[in-house]
Scaffold this motif. Structure first.
Motif, mmCIF file in Angstrom:
data_model
loop_
_atom_site.group_PDB
_atom_site.id
_atom_site.type_symbol
_atom_site.label_atom_id
_atom_site.label_comp_id
_atom_site.label_asym_id
_atom_site.label_seq_id
_atom_site.Cartn_x
_atom_site.Cartn_y
_atom_site.Cartn_z
ATOM 1 N N HIS A 66 -10.036 -16.622 1.724
ATOM 2 C CA HIS A 66 -10.034 -16.346 3.159
ATOM 3 C C HIS A 66 -11.102 -15.319 3.506
ATOM 4 O O HIS A 66 -11.478 -14.478 2.689
ATOM 5 N N ASP A 67 -11.575 -15.382 4.733
ATOM 6 C CA ASP A 67 -12.570 -14.428 5.205
ATOM 7 C C ASP A 67 -11.937 -13.144 5.709
ATOM 8 O O ASP A 67 -12.562 -12.078 5.666
ATOM 9 N N ALA A 68 -10.711 -13.233 6.206
ATOM 10 C CA ALA A 68 -10.039 -12.054 6.756
ATOM 11 C C ALA A 68 -8.544 -12.315 6.822
ATOM 12 O O ALA A 68 -8.091 -13.463 6.848
ATOM 13 N N VAL A 69 -7.798 -11.205 6.862
ATOM 14 C CA VAL A 69 -6.350 -11.256 7.057
ATOM 15 C C VAL A 69 -6.030 -10.490 8.331
ATOM 16 O O VAL A 69 -6.510 -9.370 8.534
ATOM 17 N N LEU A 70 -5.230 -11.103 9.211
ATOM 18 C CA LEU A 70 -4.819 -10.469 10.456
ATOM 19 C C LEU A 70 -3.305 -10.364 10.470
ATOM 20 O O LEU A 70 -2.612 -11.381 10.302
ATOM 21 N N SER A 71 -2.807 -9.160 10.658
ATOM 22 C CA SER A 71 -1.376 -8.916 10.595
ATOM 23 C C SER A 71 -0.824 -8.519 11.950
ATOM 24 O O SER A 71 -1.258 -7.528 12.545
ATOM 25 N N CYS A 72 0.140 -9.301 12.436
ATOM 26 C CA CYS A 72 0.887 -8.974 13.649
ATOM 27 C C CYS A 72 2.337 -8.675 13.297
ATOM 28 O O CYS A 72 3.269 -9.015 14.036
ATOM 29 N N LEU A 73 2.531 -8.052 12.145
ATOM 30 C CA LEU A 73 3.869 -7.739 11.685
ATOM 31 C C LEU A 73 4.582 -6.833 12.679
ATOM 32 O O LEU A 73 3.969 -5.983 13.320
ATOM 33 N N GLY A 74 5.889 -7.005 12.772
ATOM 34 C CA GLY A 74 6.679 -6.151 13.641
ATOM 35 C C GLY A 74 8.153 -6.267 13.313
ATOM 36 O O GLY A 74 8.578 -7.164 12.580
ATOM 37 N N SER A 75 8.922 -5.333 13.852
ATOM 38 C CA SER A 75 10.373 -5.339 13.657
ATOM 39 C C SER A 75 11.050 -5.174 15.004
ATOM 40 O O SER A 75 10.670 -4.304 15.804
ATOM 41 N N THR A 83 10.516 -1.017 6.638
ATOM 42 C CA THR A 83 9.313 -0.827 5.824
ATOM 43 C C THR A 83 8.352 -1.996 6.009
ATOM 44 O O THR A 83 7.401 -2.139 5.248
ATOM 45 N N VAL A 84 8.596 -2.811 7.028
ATOM 46 C CA VAL A 84 7.799 -4.030 7.177
ATOM 47 C C VAL A 84 6.329 -3.710 7.460
ATOM 48 O O VAL A 84 5.435 -4.421 6.994
ATOM 49 N N TYR A 85 6.072 -2.631 8.199
ATOM 50 C CA TYR A 85 4.678 -2.255 8.471
ATOM 51 C C TYR A 85 4.018 -1.684 7.220
ATOM 52 O O TYR A 85 2.956 -2.149 6.796
ATOM 53 N N SER A 86 4.640 -0.671 6.639
ATOM 54 C CA SER A 86 4.005 0.040 5.522
ATOM 55 C C SER A 86 3.998 -0.772 4.238
ATOM 56 O O SER A 86 2.941 -0.984 3.627
ATOM 57 N N ARG A 135 11.911 5.060 17.122
ATOM 58 C CA ARG A 135 11.546 6.044 16.102
ATOM 59 C C ARG A 135 11.381 5.429 14.719
ATOM 60 O O ARG A 135 10.500 5.833 13.958
ATOM 61 N N HIS A 136 12.217 4.444 14.369
ATOM 62 C CA HIS A 136 12.112 3.850 13.032
ATOM 63 C C HIS A 136 10.819 3.049 12.899
ATOM 64 O O HIS A 136 10.119 3.148 11.883
ATOM 65 N N GLY A 137 10.513 2.259 13.909
ATOM 66 C CA GLY A 137 9.276 1.490 13.870
ATOM 67 C C GLY A 137 8.052 2.381 13.878
ATOM 68 O O GLY A 137 7.103 2.158 13.119
ATOM 69 N N TYR A 138 8.063 3.419 14.718
ATOM 70 C CA TYR A 138 6.922 4.333 14.787
ATOM 71 C C TYR A 138 6.734 5.086 13.474
ATOM 72 O O TYR A 138 5.596 5.315 13.044
ATOM 73 N N MET A 141 5.044 2.692 11.186
ATOM 74 C CA MET A 141 3.643 2.515 11.572
ATOM 75 C C MET A 141 2.801 3.695 11.095
ATOM 76 O O MET A 141 1.667 3.516 10.636
ATOM 77 N N ALA A 142 3.340 4.907 11.226
ATOM 78 C CA ALA A 142 2.604 6.085 10.756
ATOM 79 C C ALA A 142 2.384 6.014 9.253
ATOM 80 O O ALA A 142 1.300 6.367 8.758
ATOM 81 N N ARG A 143 3.383 5.553 8.509
ATOM 82 C CA ARG A 143 3.203 5.398 7.063
ATOM 83 C C ARG A 143 2.139 4.341 6.764
ATOM 84 O O ARG A 143 1.331 4.501 5.844
ATOM 85 N N MET A 144 2.155 3.263 7.546
ATOM 86 C CA MET A 144 1.153 2.216 7.363
ATOM 87 C C MET A 144 -0.253 2.763 7.608
ATOM 88 O O MET A 144 -1.178 2.523 6.813
ATOM 89 N N GLU A 145 -0.440 3.486 8.697
ATOM 90 C CA GLU A 145 -1.750 4.047 8.991
ATOM 91 C C GLU A 145 -2.180 5.020 7.900
ATOM 92 O O GLU A 145 -3.358 5.067 7.520
ATOM 93 N N GLY A 146 -1.238 5.815 7.386
ATOM 94 C CA GLY A 146 -1.563 6.719 6.296
ATOM 95 C C GLY A 146 -2.013 5.971 5.054
ATOM 96 O O GLY A 146 -2.938 6.408 4.352
ATOM 97 N N PHE A 147 -1.389 4.843 4.789
ATOM 98 C CA PHE A 147 -1.767 4.053 3.618
ATOM 99 C C PHE A 147 -3.174 3.478 3.756
ATOM 100 O O PHE A 147 -3.987 3.586 2.836
ATOM 101 N N VAL A 148 -3.488 2.855 4.894
ATOM 102 C CA VAL A 148 -4.801 2.216 5.003
ATOM 103 C C VAL A 148 -5.929 3.249 4.996
ATOM 104 O O VAL A 148 -7.066 2.939 4.625
ATOM 105 N N ARG A 149 -5.632 4.488 5.398
ATOM 106 C CA ARG A 149 -6.630 5.547 5.352
ATOM 107 C C ARG A 149 -6.778 6.149 3.956
ATOM 108 O O ARG A 149 -7.725 6.902 3.706
ATOM 109 N N SER A 150 -5.863 5.858 3.054
ATOM 110 C CA SER A 150 -5.819 6.505 1.749
ATOM 111 C C SER A 150 -6.746 5.809 0.749
ATOM 112 O O SER A 150 -7.189 4.684 0.969
#
Length: 216
Positions: A66-75, A83-86, A135-138, A141-150
């Motif tokens: 594949h050329d790219a992966v696009l994620s519209c994951l949500g809860s 933990t679906v985002y992270s 709050r649980h979803g947010y 999401m914050a954990r997910m953003e922390g991971f992709v920046r790591s």
């Protein structure tokens, strides 16, 4: 392009899938329940792959090519932690790295940060209503953003897209964006226009390793 999509049974994911096929892309859609994939006449350009983002064994090998992966994951569960985002994004990135796929776009939320330029009533509603209600979803999401920046996501040309409140409004193709900066006075955004942004920026090198706010 050949795209792999996650979260296609949600509102934004369904819009993204439809627009991707209309634009002529080759699409692999991963869904826990393939019967819920909102395309009745997929044709030869769509492959629906049964699978759970939290259990990558069923789809991990399919990422190759594949050329790219696009994620519209949500809860939609506001009562319990998720933990679906992270973890879902971690599984996607690990599969991408193993397969040599380098481009990822994923969704977060503009509600994660409330800047001082946001009008006071909106700040209060976001902080004391929206952030508490979701709050649980947010938190995930914050954990997910922390991971992709790591360093764990090094080598991935990621874009985290932060929309505001989403609506079922029409596709307009007209919206504002801000890269690695807050968007001034963000309003709502239709799911159709969010999908349009994702699809039209899938190969935009300016947004590699960027957090982008998109809104009217």
């Amino acid at each position: 392009m050949k795209l792999m999509l996650f979260g296609v049974t949600g509102g934004t994911g369904a819009q993204l899938l439809t627009q991707a096929l209309t634009a002529g892309h080759q699409v692999t859609a991963v869904a826990r329940d393939p019967a819920r994939v909102p395309v009745t006449d997929p044709g030869a350009r769509l492959t629906v792959l049964p699978g759970d983002v939290l259990a990558p064994g069923s789809w991990r090998q399919a990422v190759t090519g594949h050329d790219a992966v696009l994620s519209c994951l949500g809860s939609t569960d506001r009562r319990h932690p998720t933990t679906v985002y992270s973890e879902g994004t971690r599984n996607i990135v690990e599969a991408m790295r193993a397969s040599g796929v380098g481009r990822l776009l994923c969704l977060s939320s503009a509600g994660l940060e409330v800047t001082s330029d946001v009008p006071l009533p909106q700040r209060l509603v976001t902080r004391y209503v929206i952030q508490r209600l979701y709050r649980h979803g947010y938190a995930d999401m914050a954990r997910m953003e922390g991971f992709v920046r790591s360093p764990a996501a090094d080598g991935t040309a990621w874009t985290v897209v932060r929309p505001p409140m989403l609506t079922d409004g029409p596709l307009t193709g007209t919206y504002r964006t801000a890269e690695n900066a807050p968007l001034e006075r963000p309003k709502s955004l239709s799911r159709a226009d969010l999908a349009h942004y994702l699809l039209t920026h899938v190969d935009d090198r300016r947004t590699h390793r960027a957090v982008v706010e998109v809104a009217y």
